[in-house]
Design a protein around this motif. Structure first.
Motif, PDB file in Angstrom:
ATOM      1  N   GLU A   2       0.846  -1.197   0.000  1.00 22.59           N
ATOM      2  CA  GLU A   2       0.000   0.000   0.000  1.00 22.59           C
ATOM      3  C   GLU A   2       0.876   1.240   0.000  1.00 22.59           C
ATOM      4  OE1 GLU A   2      -3.375   0.872  -0.016  1.00 22.59           O
ATOM      5  OE2 GLU A   2      -3.459  -1.172  -0.813  1.00 22.59           O
ATOM      6  N   PRO A   3       0.538   2.237  -0.834  1.00 27.12           N
ATOM      7  CA  PRO A   3       1.343   3.456  -0.787  1.00 27.12           C
ATOM      8  C   PRO A   3       1.177   4.175   0.548  1.00 27.12           C
ATOM      9  CG  PRO A   3      -0.527   3.718  -2.296  1.00 27.12           C
ATOM     10  CD  PRO A   3      -0.517   2.285  -1.856  1.00 27.12           C
ATOM     11  N   LYS A   4       2.280   4.790   1.022  1.00 31.23           N
ATOM     12  CA  LYS A   4       2.212   5.609   2.251  1.00 31.23           C
ATOM     13  C   LYS A   4       1.477   6.906   1.971  1.00 31.23           C
ATOM     14  CE  LYS A   4       6.033   4.098   5.029  1.00 31.23           C
ATOM     15  NZ  LYS A   4       7.275   4.437   5.711  1.00 31.23           N
ATOM     16  N   GLU A   5       1.581   7.326   0.730  1.00 31.15           N
ATOM     17  CA  GLU A   5       0.942   8.586   0.330  1.00 31.15           C
ATOM     18  C   GLU A   5       0.627   8.469  -1.148  1.00 31.15           C
ATOM     19  OE1 GLU A   5       2.371  13.165  -0.435  1.00 31.15           O
ATOM     20  OE2 GLU A   5       3.371  12.111   1.185  1.00 31.15           O
ATOM     21  N   LYS A   6      -0.501   9.031  -1.551  1.00 30.48           N
ATOM     22  CA  LYS A   6      -0.807   9.111  -2.985  1.00 30.48           C
ATOM     23  C   LYS A   6      -1.701  10.311  -3.205  1.00 30.48           C
ATOM     24  CE  LYS A   6      -4.729   5.906  -2.764  1.00 30.48           C
ATOM     25  NZ  LYS A   6      -5.325   4.685  -3.300  1.00 30.48           N
ATOM     26  N   GLU A  19       2.448   8.235  -6.358  1.00 29.09           N
ATOM     27  CA  GLU A  19       2.322   7.341  -5.206  1.00 29.09           C
ATOM     28  C   GLU A  19       3.687   7.221  -4.548  1.00 29.09           C
ATOM     29  OE1 GLU A  19      -1.208   4.459  -7.046  1.00 29.09           O
ATOM     30  OE2 GLU A  19       0.768   3.578  -6.670  1.00 29.09           O
ATOM     31  N   ILE A  20       3.714   7.155  -3.214  1.00 29.36           N
ATOM     32  CA  ILE A  20       4.975   7.011  -2.472  1.00 29.36           C
ATOM     33  C   ILE A  20       4.910   5.750  -1.617  1.00 29.36           C
ATOM     34  CG2 ILE A  20       6.516   8.046  -0.760  1.00 29.36           C
ATOM     35  CD1 ILE A  20       5.568  10.800  -1.709  1.00 29.36           C
ATOM     36  N   TYR A  21       5.938   4.926  -1.727  1.00 26.29           N
ATOM     37  CA  TYR A  21       6.051   3.687  -0.961  1.00 26.29           C
ATOM     38  C   TYR A  21       7.351   3.697  -0.161  1.00 26.29           C
ATOM     39  CZ  TYR A  21       2.548   1.847  -4.233  1.00 26.29           C
ATOM     40  OH  TYR A  21       1.416   1.655  -4.981  1.00 26.29           O
ATOM     41  N   GLY A  22       7.333   3.042   1.007  1.00 27.82           N
ATOM     42  CA  GLY A  22       8.562   2.820   1.752  1.00 27.82           C
ATOM     43  C   GLY A  22       9.181   4.104   2.276  1.00 27.82           C
ATOM     44  N   SER A  23      10.421   3.968   2.774  1.00 24.70           N
ATOM     45  CA  SER A  23      11.141   5.139   3.284  1.00 24.70           C
ATOM     46  C   SER A  23      12.630   4.925   3.078  1.00 24.70           C
ATOM     47  CB  SER A  23      10.828   5.351   4.767  1.00 24.70           C
ATOM     48  OG  SER A  23      11.150   4.184   5.482  1.00 24.70           O
ATOM     49  N   GLU A  49      10.602  -1.591  -1.486  1.00 20.82           N
ATOM     50  CA  GLU A  49       9.976  -0.605  -0.592  1.00 20.82           C
ATOM     51  C   GLU A  49      10.542  -0.669   0.823  1.00 20.82           C
ATOM     52  OE1 GLU A  49       5.751  -0.962  -0.143  1.00 20.82           O
ATOM     53  OE2 GLU A  49       5.803  -3.129   0.091  1.00 20.82           O
ATOM     54  N   GLN A  53      12.710   5.181  -0.342  1.00 21.05           N
ATOM     55  CA  GLN A  53      11.442   5.885  -0.538  1.00 21.05           C
ATOM     56  C   GLN A  53      11.189   5.890  -2.039  1.00 21.05           C
ATOM     57  OE1 GLN A  53      11.340  10.180  -0.259  1.00 21.05           O
ATOM     58  NE2 GLN A  53       9.334  10.138   0.715  1.00 21.05           N
TER      59      GLN A  53
END
Length: 258
Positions: A2-6, A19-23, A49, A53
């Motif tokens: 799941e993306p952390k942010e989209k 879309e942003i995944y991981g860090s 991920e 990031q």
């Protein structure tokens, strides 16, 4: 996964989807022609991920991003990506571009060297003669029917508006039909480390990828037993070679972290 942010950012007159995944350290993922974030990078994201990031971007006319009535250019895509990263407050990043996305990433390094850290240029080209024989002749006659079925299904699943699919196909095919060879300076001026990846049965000739690798001062090269992108994603029949993709992902991690 799941993306952390989209969401969307307003960029150069259109709403761009990301879309942003991981860090960790940022790695920007740029899809190929006719495609979208997860179509090209789902396998990569699932493997990376936990390490980086990952910022996936849908380019103009693609995926969930707005459409434009101007011709597509790789330079325009680079301007859009740079502006989106600014909106996300990302000052420097590495970039992984697949197919036409690789051309966009080369333009990123050329036009925005200050924000590029390392580049992965996968299945890309800079001269028409580098493509397999007959490629540009077939592009001249391309119709929407000749667009790979999986790409059509992917686009319409994100975007049920058929006129947008027609626009995407029109803009993408015209960009290929009007493509002019790039000056070698685009490549010789790249000062950051580059990893070129290609398949031995890809749409560009292995010799062409070797030529590009020789032009970039600080470059590595990986040619794998694969078709177009099947070293990082499912092939057009839907088959996924997990071991091969593992190998690609491991090399990319090594390249980005050393």
């Amino acid at each position: 996964m799941e993306p952390k942010e989209k969401g969307y950012k307003n960029v150069n007159g259109i709403r761009m989807y990301y879309e942003i995944y991981g860090s960790g350290k940022p790695l920007v993922l740029i899809h190929g022609g006719g495609s979208s974030i997860l179509f090209d990078f789902k396998e990569v994201i699932s493997r990376l991920e936990g390490r980086f990031q990952l910022i996936g971007i849908d380019l103009q006319n693609h995926g969930l991003t707005d459409h434009r009535d101007i011709p597509e250019t790789f330079e325009q895509d680079a301007h859009d990506v740079a502006a989106l990263l600014k909106e996300l407050n990302i000052e420097r990043a590495s970039f992984w571009g697949f197919s036409n996305g690789g051309n966009t990433v080369m333009q990123m390094a050329h036009l925005y060297p200050q924000i590029t850290e390392k580049l992965i240029i996968a299945s890309s080209f800079y001269k028409k003669s580098g493509m397999m024989d007959g490629f540009f002749e077939s592009m001249a006659e391309a119709t929407l029917d000749s667009m790979p079925e999986t790409l059509k299904i992917n686009f319409l699943s994100l975007n049920p508006d058929f006129s947008k699919l027609e626009n995407l196909f029109d803009k993408d095919s015209k960009r290929m039909q009007t493509f002019q060879d790039w000056d070698e300076k685009i490549l010789t001026s790249i000062e950051v480390p580059v990893l070129f990846i290609s398949g031995d049965k890809d749409v560009m000739k292995p010799e062409h990828v070797v030529e590009m690798w020789r032009l970039v001062p600080n470059a590595q090269l990986m040619i794998l037993p694969a078709g177009h992108g099947s070293y990082m994603m499912a092939d057009f029949e839907g088959n996924t070679d997990h071991q091969l993709i593992d190998m690609t992902a491991n090399q990319v991690v090594k390249f980005l972290t050393h």
